[in-house]
Design a protein around this motif. Structure first.
Motif, PDB file in Angstrom:
ATOM      1  N   GLY A  87      10.061 -18.555-111.366  1.00  0.00           N
ATOM      2  CA  GLY A  87      11.115 -17.855-110.953  1.00  0.00           C
ATOM      3  C   GLY A  87      11.825 -18.661-109.833  1.00  0.00           C
ATOM      4  O   GLY A  87      11.679 -19.794-109.386  1.00  0.00           O
ATOM      5  N   ALA A  88      12.940 -17.729-109.187  1.00  0.00           N
ATOM      6  CA  ALA A  88      13.632 -18.113-108.265  1.00  0.00           C
ATOM      7  C   ALA A  88      12.831 -18.426-106.818  1.00  0.00           C
ATOM      8  O   ALA A  88      11.887 -18.058-106.418  1.00  0.00           O
ATOM      9  CB  ALA A  88      14.784 -17.370-107.930  1.00  0.00           C
ATOM     10  N   VAL A  89      13.354 -19.452-106.223  1.00  0.00           N
ATOM     11  CA  VAL A  89      12.777 -19.819-104.722  1.00  0.00           C
ATOM     12  C   VAL A  89      13.303 -19.011-103.666  1.00  0.00           C
ATOM     13  O   VAL A  89      14.556 -18.452-103.824  1.00  0.00           O
ATOM     14  CB  VAL A  89      13.655 -21.211-104.290  1.00  0.00           C
ATOM     15  CG1 VAL A  89      13.109 -21.618-102.971  1.00  0.00           C
ATOM     16  CG2 VAL A  89      12.949 -22.120-105.219  1.00  0.00           C
ATOM     17  N   ASP A  90      12.375 -18.317-103.217  1.00  0.00           N
ATOM     18  CA  ASP A  90      12.682 -17.275-102.066  1.00  0.00           C
ATOM     19  C   ASP A  90      13.106 -18.133-100.854  1.00  0.00           C
ATOM     20  O   ASP A  90      12.713 -19.161-100.354  1.00  0.00           O
ATOM     21  CB  ASP A  90      11.512 -16.463-101.692  1.00  0.00           C
ATOM     22  CG  ASP A  90      11.431 -15.525-102.733  1.00  0.00           C
ATOM     23  OD1 ASP A  90      12.416 -15.248-103.675  1.00  0.00           O
ATOM     24  OD2 ASP A  90      10.185 -14.680-102.600  1.00  0.00           O
ATOM     25  N   ALA A  91      13.757 -17.340 -99.740  1.00  0.00           N
ATOM     26  CA  ALA A  91      14.442 -18.026 -98.493  1.00  0.00           C
ATOM     27  C   ALA A  91      13.109 -18.481 -97.776  1.00  0.00           C
ATOM     28  O   ALA A  91      13.226 -19.672 -97.005  1.00  0.00           O
ATOM     29  CB  ALA A  91      15.097 -17.054 -97.763  1.00  0.00           C
ATOM     30  N   GLY A  92      12.039 -17.760 -97.708  1.00  0.00           N
ATOM     31  CA  GLY A  92      10.972 -18.076 -96.878  1.00  0.00           C
ATOM     32  C   GLY A  92       9.724 -19.426 -97.460  1.00  0.00           C
ATOM     33  O   GLY A  92       9.185 -19.717 -96.625  1.00  0.00           O
ATOM     34  N   ASP A  93      10.121 -19.772 -98.603  1.00  0.00           N
ATOM     35  CA  ASP A  93       9.273 -20.787 -99.248  1.00  0.00           C
ATOM     36  C   ASP A  93       9.278 -21.989 -98.398  1.00  0.00           C
ATOM     37  O   ASP A  93       8.203 -22.792 -98.547  1.00  0.00           O
ATOM     38  CB  ASP A  93       9.843 -20.916-100.712  1.00  0.00           C
ATOM     39  CG  ASP A  93       9.183 -19.596-101.683  1.00  0.00           C
ATOM     40  OD1 ASP A  93       8.324 -18.892-101.358  1.00  0.00           O
ATOM     41  OD2 ASP A  93       9.888 -19.637-102.647  1.00  0.00           O
ATOM     42  N   ALA A  94      10.369 -22.352 -97.866  1.00  0.00           N
ATOM     43  CA  ALA A  94      10.566 -23.647 -97.221  1.00  0.00           C
ATOM     44  C   ALA A  94       9.707 -23.631 -96.009  1.00  0.00           C
ATOM     45  O   ALA A  94       9.413 -24.693 -95.667  1.00  0.00           O
ATOM     46  CB  ALA A  94      11.990 -23.668 -97.064  1.00  0.00           C
ATOM     47  N   ASP A  95       9.140 -22.537 -95.468  1.00  0.00           N
ATOM     48  CA  ASP A  95       8.474 -22.587 -94.278  1.00  0.00           C
ATOM     49  C   ASP A  95       7.162 -22.187 -94.560  1.00  0.00           C
ATOM     50  O   ASP A  95       6.228 -22.151 -93.666  1.00  0.00           O
ATOM     51  CB  ASP A  95       9.087 -21.529 -93.296  1.00  0.00           C
ATOM     52  CG  ASP A  95      10.350 -21.637 -93.053  1.00  0.00           C
ATOM     53  OD1 ASP A  95      10.971 -22.864 -92.876  1.00  0.00           O
ATOM     54  OD2 ASP A  95      11.468 -20.952 -93.077  1.00  0.00           O
ATOM     55  N   ILE A  96       6.704 -22.232 -95.729  1.00  0.00           N
ATOM     56  CA  ILE A  96       5.268 -21.905 -96.115  1.00  0.00           C
ATOM     57  C   ILE A  96       4.419 -23.092 -95.763  1.00  0.00           C
ATOM     58  O   ILE A  96       4.801 -24.364 -96.361  1.00  0.00           O
ATOM     59  CB  ILE A  96       4.993 -21.474 -97.532  1.00  0.00           C
ATOM     60  CG1 ILE A  96       5.642 -20.226 -97.919  1.00  0.00           C
ATOM     61  CG2 ILE A  96       3.554 -21.413 -98.051  1.00  0.00           C
ATOM     62  CD1 ILE A  96       5.246 -18.954 -97.055  1.00  0.00           C
ATOM     63  N   PRO A  97       3.460 -23.009 -95.042  1.00  0.00           N
ATOM     64  CA  PRO A  97       2.576 -24.152 -94.628  1.00  0.00           C
ATOM     65  C   PRO A  97       1.741 -24.576 -95.895  1.00  0.00           C
ATOM     66  O   PRO A  97       0.976 -23.606 -96.511  1.00  0.00           O
ATOM     67  CB  PRO A  97       1.694 -23.839 -93.513  1.00  0.00           C
ATOM     68  CG  PRO A  97       1.660 -22.218 -93.544  1.00  0.00           C
ATOM     69  CD  PRO A  97       2.990 -22.041 -94.155  1.00  0.00           C
ATOM     70  N   LEU A  98       1.702 -25.813 -96.469  1.00  0.00           N
ATOM     71  CA  LEU A  98       1.044 -26.315 -97.482  1.00  0.00           C
ATOM     72  C   LEU A  98      -0.024 -27.252 -96.926  1.00  0.00           C
ATOM     73  O   LEU A  98       0.110 -28.043 -96.256  1.00  0.00           O
ATOM     74  CB  LEU A  98       1.930 -27.125 -98.362  1.00  0.00           C
ATOM     75  CG  LEU A  98       3.019 -26.549 -99.170  1.00  0.00           C
ATOM     76  CD1 LEU A  98       4.004 -27.625 -99.877  1.00  0.00           C
ATOM     77  CD2 LEU A  98       2.617 -25.216 -99.991  1.00  0.00           C
ATOM     78  N   GLU A  99      -1.294 -27.017 -97.451  1.00  0.00           N
ATOM     79  CA  GLU A  99      -2.592 -27.663 -97.273  1.00  0.00           C
ATOM     80  C   GLU A  99      -2.275 -29.136 -97.648  1.00  0.00           C
ATOM     81  O   GLU A  99      -2.693 -29.957 -96.846  1.00  0.00           O
ATOM     82  CB  GLU A  99      -3.625 -26.957 -97.753  1.00  0.00           C
ATOM     83  CG  GLU A  99      -5.031 -27.854 -97.775  1.00  0.00           C
ATOM     84  CD  GLU A  99      -5.528 -27.650 -96.046  1.00  0.00           C
ATOM     85  OE1 GLU A  99      -6.361 -28.349 -95.707  1.00  0.00           O
ATOM     86  OE2 GLU A  99      -4.912 -26.744 -95.744  1.00  0.00           O
ATOM     87  N   THR A 100      -1.498 -29.424 -98.897  1.00  0.00           N
ATOM     88  CA  THR A 100      -1.422 -30.774 -99.188  1.00  0.00           C
ATOM     89  C   THR A 100       0.269 -30.605 -99.774  1.00  0.00           C
ATOM     90  O   THR A 100       0.607 -29.672-100.493  1.00  0.00           O
ATOM     91  CB  THR A 100      -2.232 -31.347-100.117  1.00  0.00           C
ATOM     92  OG1 THR A 100      -2.359 -30.608-101.508  1.00  0.00           O
ATOM     93  CG2 THR A 100      -3.518 -31.399 -99.698  1.00  0.00           C
ATOM     94  N   SER A 101       0.772 -31.681 -99.717  1.00  0.00           N
ATOM     95  CA  SER A 101       2.249 -31.851-100.332  1.00  0.00           C
ATOM     96  C   SER A 101       2.154 -32.210-101.563  1.00  0.00           C
ATOM     97  O   SER A 101       1.347 -32.894-102.064  1.00  0.00           O
ATOM     98  CB  SER A 101       3.217 -32.473 -99.421  1.00  0.00           C
ATOM     99  OG  SER A 101       3.177 -31.882 -98.132  1.00  0.00           O
ATOM    100  N   ILE A 102       3.189 -32.077-102.325  1.00  0.00           N
ATOM    101  CA  ILE A 102       3.481 -32.828-103.841  1.00  0.00           C
ATOM    102  C   ILE A 102       3.412 -34.227-103.548  1.00  0.00           C
ATOM    103  O   ILE A 102       3.671 -34.706-102.366  1.00  0.00           O
ATOM    104  CB  ILE A 102       4.684 -32.137-104.308  1.00  0.00           C
ATOM    105  CG1 ILE A 102       4.580 -32.558-105.935  1.00  0.00           C
ATOM    106  CG2 ILE A 102       5.934 -32.723-103.859  1.00  0.00           C
ATOM    107  CD1 ILE A 102       5.595 -31.915-106.929  1.00  0.00           C
ATOM    108  N   SER A 103       3.203 -35.258-104.540  1.00  0.00           N
ATOM    109  CA  SER A 103       3.195 -36.684-104.345  1.00  0.00           C
ATOM    110  C   SER A 103       4.486 -37.357-104.080  1.00  0.00           C
ATOM    111  O   SER A 103       5.498 -36.329-104.387  1.00  0.00           O
ATOM    112  CB  SER A 103       2.475 -37.324-105.633  1.00  0.00           C
ATOM    113  OG  SER A 103       3.644 -37.163-106.482  1.00  0.00           O
TER     114      SER A 103
END
Length: 234
Positions: free
Chosen positions: A47-63
């Motif tokens: 589904g669509a990206v939400d406005a807050g998704d950019a600020d979600i802390p990720l334990e690990t990032s995509i390669s």
């Protein structure tokens, strides 16, 4: 001639591949008959990206390899937001968790509260960016969709427990990859399936990523080969 002015939204789709070494299958569900976009079609969760998704802390990032492909042919770096959206949509639509046990450092936004309540933090390093497609003009909804391949072994929860899923997709099921084309699929899903069939035995990120770029002037088939971070486009 009318001009399609439908806004194009960034979106993330997850292709979960199970038992890839024996009898590979993929997780799909059916959209509702009254859905504005692709009613009744059998699709991957996403589904669509939400406005807050950019600020979600990720334990690990995509390669970084996949991040470079995600940055190619786009005005800003959406690799983090798209990764987070993929994890969130997988959780919302299937109840399956991609993440690691842990505690959030700050209260999650509302659309992440149920995910955080499971005691997991999102982790994106096992996602592989494998396909991109923009919905053609003239459709009631248009998305710039990035497709991510995920080995089901990376899921933290029971692969057959969909009890926490929302009602957006019905008939969630693991479909044998060889039988998937017998279902009522969107055209682009059939194209993506061909790509996945060629990657079942390959666990490395693709050298380049197919991109169906449908804009108001042309329909182009491109290959995304990657782009390093640009400090002017954050």
């Amino acid at each position: 001639m009318t001009i399609d002015k439908t806004a194009i939204r960034n979106a993330a789709t997850v292709i979960v591949l199970r038992d890839r070494d024996t009898t590979p299958s993929i997780l799909m569900g059916q959209r509702g008959a009254n859905a504005a976009f692709m009613p009744n079609k059998v699709v991957f969760p996403g589904g669509a990206v939400d406005a807050g998704d950019a600020d979600i802390p990720l334990e690990t990032s995509i390669s970084e390899v996949c991040a470079q492909r995600l940055r190619h042919d786009t005005p800003q770096d959406l690799s983090h937001a798209l990764s987070a959206a993929a994890i969130r949509e997988l959780w919302e639509e299937t109840g399956l968790i991609l993440g690691r046990p842990g505690t959030w450092s700050s209260p999650p936004p509302p659309d992440w509260e149920t995910y955080a309540a499971t005691g997991h933090v999102p982790s994106a390093d096992t996602l592989q960016f494998v396909f991109r497609a923009i919905t053609p003009p003239g459709r009631p909804r248009r998305f710039d969709a990035r497709f991510f391949l995920l080995d089901a072994a990376e899921i933290a929860t029971d692969l057959d427990d969909f009890s926490a899923a929302c009602e957006e997709l019905s008939h969630l099921q693991w479909i044998p990859l060889k039988d998937a084309r017998a279902f009522d699929l969107p055209f682009i899903t059939e194209v993506v399936l061909a790509e996945i069939e060629g990657r079942v035995s390959d666990r490395t990120p693709p050298i380049s990523v197919p991109f169906f770029k449908n804009n108001d002037e042309d329909s182009l088939f491109l290959r995304l080969k990657g782009q390093a971070p640009n400090p002017d486009h954050t």
